[in-house]
Design an enzyme around this catalytic site. Structure first.
Site, PDB file in Angstrom:
ATOM      1  CE1 TYR A 210      -1.726  -0.563  -8.059  1.00 30.61           C
ATOM      2  CE2 TYR A 210      -1.843  -2.190  -9.791  1.00 30.61           C
ATOM      3  CZ  TYR A 210      -1.206  -1.142  -9.197  1.00 30.61           C
ATOM      4  OH  TYR A 210      -0.051  -0.684  -9.740  1.00 30.61           O
ATOM      5  CD  GLU A 211      -1.628  -4.381  -3.598  1.00 26.25           C
ATOM      6  OE1 GLU A 211      -1.948  -4.937  -2.532  1.00 26.25           O
ATOM      7  OE2 GLU A 211      -1.148  -5.000  -4.564  1.00 26.25           O
ATOM      8  N   GLY A 212      -6.640  -2.592  -2.470  1.00 25.99           N
ATOM      9  CA  GLY A 212      -7.677  -1.959  -1.658  1.00 25.99           C
ATOM     10  C   GLY A 212      -8.012  -0.605  -2.246  1.00 25.99           C
TER      11      GLY A 212
ATOM     12  NE  ARG B 129      -4.203  -1.929   1.619  1.00 28.72           N
ATOM     13  CZ  ARG B 129      -5.263  -2.253   2.337  1.00 28.72           C
ATOM     14  NH1 ARG B 129      -5.364  -1.854   3.593  1.00 28.72           N
ATOM     15  NH2 ARG B 129      -6.230  -2.972   1.816  1.00 28.72           N
TER      16      ARG B 129
END
Lengths: 596, 596
Positions: free
Chosen positions: A439-441, A295
C-alpha cells in the site's frame, strides 16, 4: 510469544549521537524537547505500547473487524486503548501546537510511530491515517476547514482517511470515476465507490473525515482532472456536534491476509456533501503531500514489525532447548542448550538486528531532514534537507518494508514448527508486515519514483544530498585504524552505486525502460549504501566511546559487532546487484507477452 | 485467481532432453514407461489436478479442517477427490508392482507430485505421507508387515503418517519420551504424545497406519535409543477388516498460518498396539529412509507452489489494465495497458519463471539419479547416482522451498492490493508455501546436513558427483559462440563455490562452528550453480534445436531468454555470497547471548 520493550537506548543513540554532523544545523522551534523530555516521552510511549497496545495485538488478529448493519466494529479492547491513546495526547504528538498538538519533531515522533507499529500495527493505522489526512488538510485546506477540523483531529476525537483506490484503478489514478458536483453553497456532492480504504469505518470515533479523490464535471481526463474533497461521515453542525449521516459509509470490509484488526473498507459515497481541498483538478498535488508523509510512515511500519519480530525471536532462541553447541555444552544442567548457541540461529537473529538498527539509523537521518526542511535556520541546509527527503522517501518506504517482511519470516523460521502455529503469534507479524510492501504505492512504484523522478530531478541534485556526505566520510576515514575495513566495504558498495547510477543516467535517458528495468535493484543498493554509511559512522562513534572508557561498554560493543555483521554478511550480495542493474533490460523485456 | 495448467512441455523437456548425458546410463525396469505412456500419464494427471484438486484448493483453505468428537473432518470435496485420486491409481504411481503399484520411475513420479502440489498442497499431503511411510516400511519392515500393509497403502485404501515430533523436541529427537513396552506376542504397547502430525487423522480412509518413534524400556539415552513402530488407528483383523480402535488418535488440530485443509494433529497414543519396524534402537535409520524421500518431496512442494503462483501472476499481469508502457501504448483500444508491459512486473514474472524452470531442471536431474541408484545397469553409475542424491537432497529441500515461498510472495506483489485480499486466492500460496521451509527439518538443518555430513563424507566423494559434470561442461563449452557468455558466468559462480568449499573444508575441520556459520549461504550458492549448469545446458540444446529449424521455435527461444535472465539477474548476487561465507563466523558468533 509476542515480546516487546521499546529499544529506547538505540533510539536515543540515533536521535542524539549518530547524526550530529548531518549538516542540517541546530533546528529551531523544538526547544521544549530537550533530552529529559525526549526520554520521558519515549518511556511513556513504551509503557502505552507494551502495556496497552501489545496485549490486544494478537487477540485483535484472531477476532478481526466485522461489519454489522453498515457499521464497522473493531475488536475487543480497541475502543478503550484508543481512548487512552488520545488522553495521553499521542494523536497530536507531531501536530502543530496551533491546532492543539504537541509540536514534537519528526526525529522523536517517528520513534514513537515505530513503537506503535511494533506493538500493534492494526491499531496504529487508525491514528496513522488521521495524521496523514491532517498533513494534506493543513497544507492545502482553507482556513475555515482547518479551524473547524484540525483541532478535532489533533485530539483524536475525529479520525481521518484517504480515499483513493477504486476497483479498476490503484496505481493508475488517472482512471478514477468518482464524481463531485458543485453546489450553490460552495460545497460539492460526491458520488462513487472506493475500495481498500484503511480505517474507512470503525467505532473508535464519533466522526470520520474522509479525504476523497473525485472528478469535477469539467475535469480534463487523466490525473490532471482529479480534485480532493473533504467528506465527513456525519455532517457536523456549526458548534461541532454531529448532524445527519452524509451517505458516506462502508458497504463491506475486506478479508485480508493480515492486519485483520484494521478495517479495510469498501466505501460508497452517494451525493455525500464535501468541500474542496486546494485548487480544482489539483487534488493529486494535495494527495501527494499526504502520500509522502504516509510513505515514510509505511517504511516505519516495516521497521516496527521487524523490531518486534526480532525481540520475539530472541526470546524464543534463549528459551527453547534443542541440540548442543558445536563449541561445547553451554547449558550442562539442562537436557539441551538454548538454540541461540547455534550459528544458523545467530545468522537469523543478527540479520534481523542489523536490518532493524540499519533501518532505524537511516530513518533517524531522514527524520532529522524532515525537521530541518522547515526548522533549520540556514536556507541552504533547508534546501539540502528537502532534497534528501525527496530522494529517500521511496527508499525508506520500499526498503524498510521489504526488510521488515523478511525479518518477520526469519522470526517464524527461528520458531520452527511453532512459528507456523497461530498461537505463538509470530506468523501474525509476517502476515501483517506483508501489506506494507503494497500500500501507499507498491514497492515497485517506489523504485520507479526513485529512478524516474528523484534521480533525474534538477540534474541529479537530490542525489548529491546523499552522495556528498557519504563520499566525504569515506575520504575522511579511509585510513582509520578501527573502521578502515568497513570503509573499504562501504567504498566498494558506493562505487557499485555510482556505476549503477551512471548506467541508469546514460541508458535511461534514451530508453526509459532501461531505467525502469534497473529500478528495484537500484533502490536496494542505494538503501544498503545508506545503511552501510550509518553503520560505519556508528562504529566510529562506538570505538571513540569505548576508548573514552564509557559506562555503556556492552551497548557500544554490540553496535560494532552488528556493524561488522552488516559489512561481512549482508552488504556483499546487494553490492553484486550492480551486475544485474548493468546487464540492461533485454533479458527482462525480450520475452513476448504470449510466451509467458 | 488460482490458475493452473501443468507445464507438460517443460516437464517433457526435462525428462527427455536435458539430462540425456547425465552419465547414469539407460535405466532398466521402466520399459513400460515409453514416451507415449509418459505423455498420457502427465496429461491424465493434469486433468485430475486442474479439474478436481484445484477447484477445492481455495475453498479448502477457507473452510479448513475441524475436529468433532475426536475425529478430524476434511473440507468439503476432499473425500470425493481422494476417491478419484485412488481410483486413477495415483496413490501407487511410484510404488512397486509387487504391492499393486504402477512402478513408475521417479523421473515421472516427481513431475506428477509437482502438479499435485501446485493444484492443492493441502490435499497432496494425505497421499504424500502415505508414500513416505511406504518407503520406510518397504525398506525396513518384516515380510509379514509388508505383505499385510503395503497393498492397502499402495491402493490408497489406508493412509500413513510419520509421528516424530513431541512438544519439547523437534530437531533434537534425542529427547523424545514416547515409550514402547514389549508384549509376549511380539507386539508392543506404545504410549506418548506427539505434535505436528500431518494427516494424523482425517476422514479420507478407513484406517491410518502411524509410524511412531518411541523408546524401548532398555533404550540407551539420546538418538541411539529410538525405535520405529507401526501403530494402526484401528487394529485390523487377519482378513484386513477393521477391529478395535487402538487408542491412537488426535487430541486436537493445530491452527496454522496456512495449509489449513491439511489436518496437523496433536496425537495421543495410550497402550496402543504396535509392531517394530527394523531393529530395536535403530529407528532413526528407518525414519531417515523415509525422511530423505520426504525431503525431496518437500522440495517439490516448493516448486509446485512456485509454478501455480507464477501462472496465476501471469494471468493477472495480462488481464489487469493499469498505466501505459514506457515504450509506447500497447493496448490503444483499452483505457490502459496490461501491466505485463511494465519492466518491474516483468522482473517479478521472469524471476518466478527462472526459479521454477531452474528448480524443475535440478529436480529432474536428481529424480534421474533416484532412479539410477537402483535401475542403472552399471555399478559405478549407481554409486555416482547415490552420491549425487545424498548431496542434493538437502539442496532440493531447502532451495526449492525458499524459492517457492519467494515466488508466492512475488505473485502477491504482482496482484498488488488485490493480492492481499483472500478472495483472489494468491495470498494462500504464500501461507501454504511457508511450512515447506520448516517441516522435514528446517532449511537451516538442511544446510547443516549439507556442510556437516554430505560434504565431508568419504573425503568429499558426494561433491565430486556434482563438480565433475559441471567442470567438464564448462571446459567443453567455454568457447561456444552461442552460450559462451553464460559459461563465463557459470565458471565464475563455480569458482566462488569451489573457493567456498575450500574455506569450509579448511576452517570447518578445526572448528565446526565455522562450517555451520557458512552453511545456509553455501547451500544457496551450490543450488544456484546447479541451476546455472542446467540453464546453460538447456540453452545449448535450445540453440541446437533452433538451428535445426525446430517446429517449436517459441518454446526454445523462451528457454534461452529465461536462461539469460538467470545469468544476468539472479546468479550474480548469489555468487557474491561467497564473500559472506569466507568472512568467517566471528561477526555471527561474537555477540554475547545476553546482548541480544
Amino acid at each position: 510469544m509476542q515480546v516487546y520493550e521499546a529499544p529506547i537506548r538505540d533510539m536515543l543513540f540515533n536521535i542524539n549521537e549518530l547524526h550530529e554532523d548531518d549538516g542540517f544545523g541546530n533546528l529551531e522551534g523544538f526547544e521544549d524537547f530537550d533530552e529529559d523530555v525526549t526520554v520521558a516521552i519515549l518511556e511513556e510511549a513504551n509503557k502505552l505500547c507494551r502495556d496497552v497496545l501489545l496485549p490486544i495485538n494478537w487477540p485483535g488478529d484472531q477476532e478481526g473487524c466485522r461489519i454489522e448493519n453498515g457499521v464497522v466494529r473493531t475488536p475487543k479492547g480497541f475502543q478503550e486503548a484508543y481512548k487512552q491513546f488520545c488522553e495521553g495526547g499521542w494523536a497530536g504528538l507531531g501536530v502543530s501546537q496551533e491546532w492543539g498538538g504537541q509540536g514534537a519533531p519528526h526525529s522523536l515522533g517517528k520513534m514513537v510511530e515505530e513503537m506503535t507499529c511494533s506493538a500493534n500495527l492494526s491499531f496504529g493505522l487508525y491514528p496513522g491515517l488521521t495524521g496523514g489526512a491532517m498533513v494534506a488538510l493543513e497544507a492545502y485546506g482553507s482556513d475555515e476547514l482547518k479551524n473547524f477540523y484540525m483541532p478535532k483531529m489533533a485530539s483524536g476525537e475525529w479520525s481521518g482517511t484517504m480515499c483513493l483506490t477504486e476497483p479498476h484503478c490503484g496505481t493508475d489514478l488517472g482512471m478514477l470515476r468518482t464524481k463531485a458536483e458543485p453546489q450553490d453553497d460552495g460545497s460539492y456532492l460526491v458520488t462513487g465507490n472506493k475500495i481498500f480504504i484503511s480505517a474507512g469505518d470503525h467505532d473508535l470515533t464519533d466522526n470520520i473525515v474522509h479525504l476523497v479523490l473525485a472528478r469535477l464535471p469539467d475535469a480534463p481526463p487523466g490525473v490532471k482532472g482529479i480534485s480532493l474533497f473533504l467528506v465527513p461521515k456525519y455532517l457536523p453542525k456549526d458548534d461541532g456536534s454531529l448532524g445527519n449521516h452524509n451517505n458516506a459509509g462502508p458497504t463491506a470490509i475486506e478479508h485480508k491476509m493480515g492486519l485483520k484488526a484494521s478495517a479495510t473498507c469498501q466505501m460508497s459515497f452517494e451525493d455525500s456533501k464535501g468541500w474542496l481541498i486546494g485548487k480544482p483538478h489539483r487534488g493529486l498535488e494535495a494527495m501527494f503531500a499526504m502520500m509522502n508523509t504516509e510513505r515514510v510512515a509505511v517504511g516505519i511500519q516495516g521497521l516496527g514489525v521487524g523490531e518486534i519480530a526480532y525481540q520475539s525471536a530472541v526470546y524464543y532462541a534463549k528459551d527453547r532447548l534443542q541440540g548442543r553447541s558445536l563449541s561445547g555444552v553451554k547449558n550442562p544442567d539442562g537436557p539441551a542448550d538454548p538454540i541461540i548457541v547455534h550459528p544458523d540461529i545467530r545468522r537469523m537473529l543478527m540479520t534481523m538486528r542489523a536490518y532493524n538498527e540499519g533501518s532505524r539509523a537511516v530513518s533517524a537521518w531522514v527524520s532529522r531532514a524532515l525537521d530541518a526542511e522547515h526548522a533549520s535556520p540556514e536556507p541552504e541546509a533547508r534546501e539540502r534537507a528537502k532534497d534528501f527527503v525527496a530522494l529517500m522517501t521511496p527508499v525508506v518506504k520500499a526498503l524498510f518494508t521489504d526488510l521488515g517482511h523478511e525479518s518477520a519470516h526469519l522470526a517464524v523460521q527461528v520458531y520452527g514448527g511453532h512459528g507456523y502455529i497461530q498461537e505463538t503469534g509470530v506468523e501474525q507479524f509476517a502476515r501483517d508486515a506483508r501489506i506494507a510492501q503494497i500500500y501507499e504505492g507498491t514497492n515497485g512504484i517506489q523504485a520507479l519514483d526513485l529512478v524516474g523522478r528523484k534521480l533525474p530531478d534538477r540534474m541529479g541534485k537530490n542525489l548529491r544530498s546523499f552522495f556528498h556526505p557519504v563520499s566525504q566520510f569515506i575520504e575522511d576515514h579511509g585510513s582509520d585504524e578501527k573502521i578502515g575495513k568497513m570503509i573499504a566495504g562501504l567504498q566498494q558498495a558506493f562505487g557499485a552505486l555510482q556505476m549503477s547510477t551512471g548506467h541508469i543516467a546514460q541508458k535511461g535517458m534514451k530508453d526509459p525502460e532501461e531505467a525502469a528495468a534497473a529500478a528495484t535493484d537500484y533502490l536496494r543498493l542505494l538503501g544498503f549504501v545508506a545503511m552501510g554509511y550509518c553503520f560505519a559512522k556508528a562504529a566510529k562513534i562506538a570505538h571513540a566511546k569505548l576508548e573514552e572508557g564509557t559506562q555503556e561498554k556492552d551497548f557500544y560493543e554490540a553496535k560494532i559487532i552488528t556493524a561488522r555483521y552488516f559489512f561481512d554478511r549482508l552488504l556483499p550480495p546487494v553490492m553484486a546487484q550492480m551486475m544485474a542493474i548493468t546487464s540492461g533490460k533485454s533479458s527482462m523485456m525480450d520475452m513476448p507477452a504470449e510466451a509467458f
